[in-house]
Design a protein around this motif. Sequence first.
Motif: not given
Length: 67
Positions: A1-12, A60-67
Amino acid sequence: MKAYRFLTADDTSEFCHKVTEALSKGWVLQGDPQYAFDAAKGVMRCGQAVTKIVEGDYSPDLKLGQL
């Protein structure tokens, strides 16, 4: 399976550390980084898509940050 995340934060440096951590865990950059002005906070925001090939099926219960 190919997992996808979109990481965001202030420009720091927080954003750079977030992306670097994902890369160190095997995530791969997907496309160019994105920047937008957050008028409510008065700051620039950054985003970066990352993907990772993992075993198993999508849930849908997959914790993407833990992969």
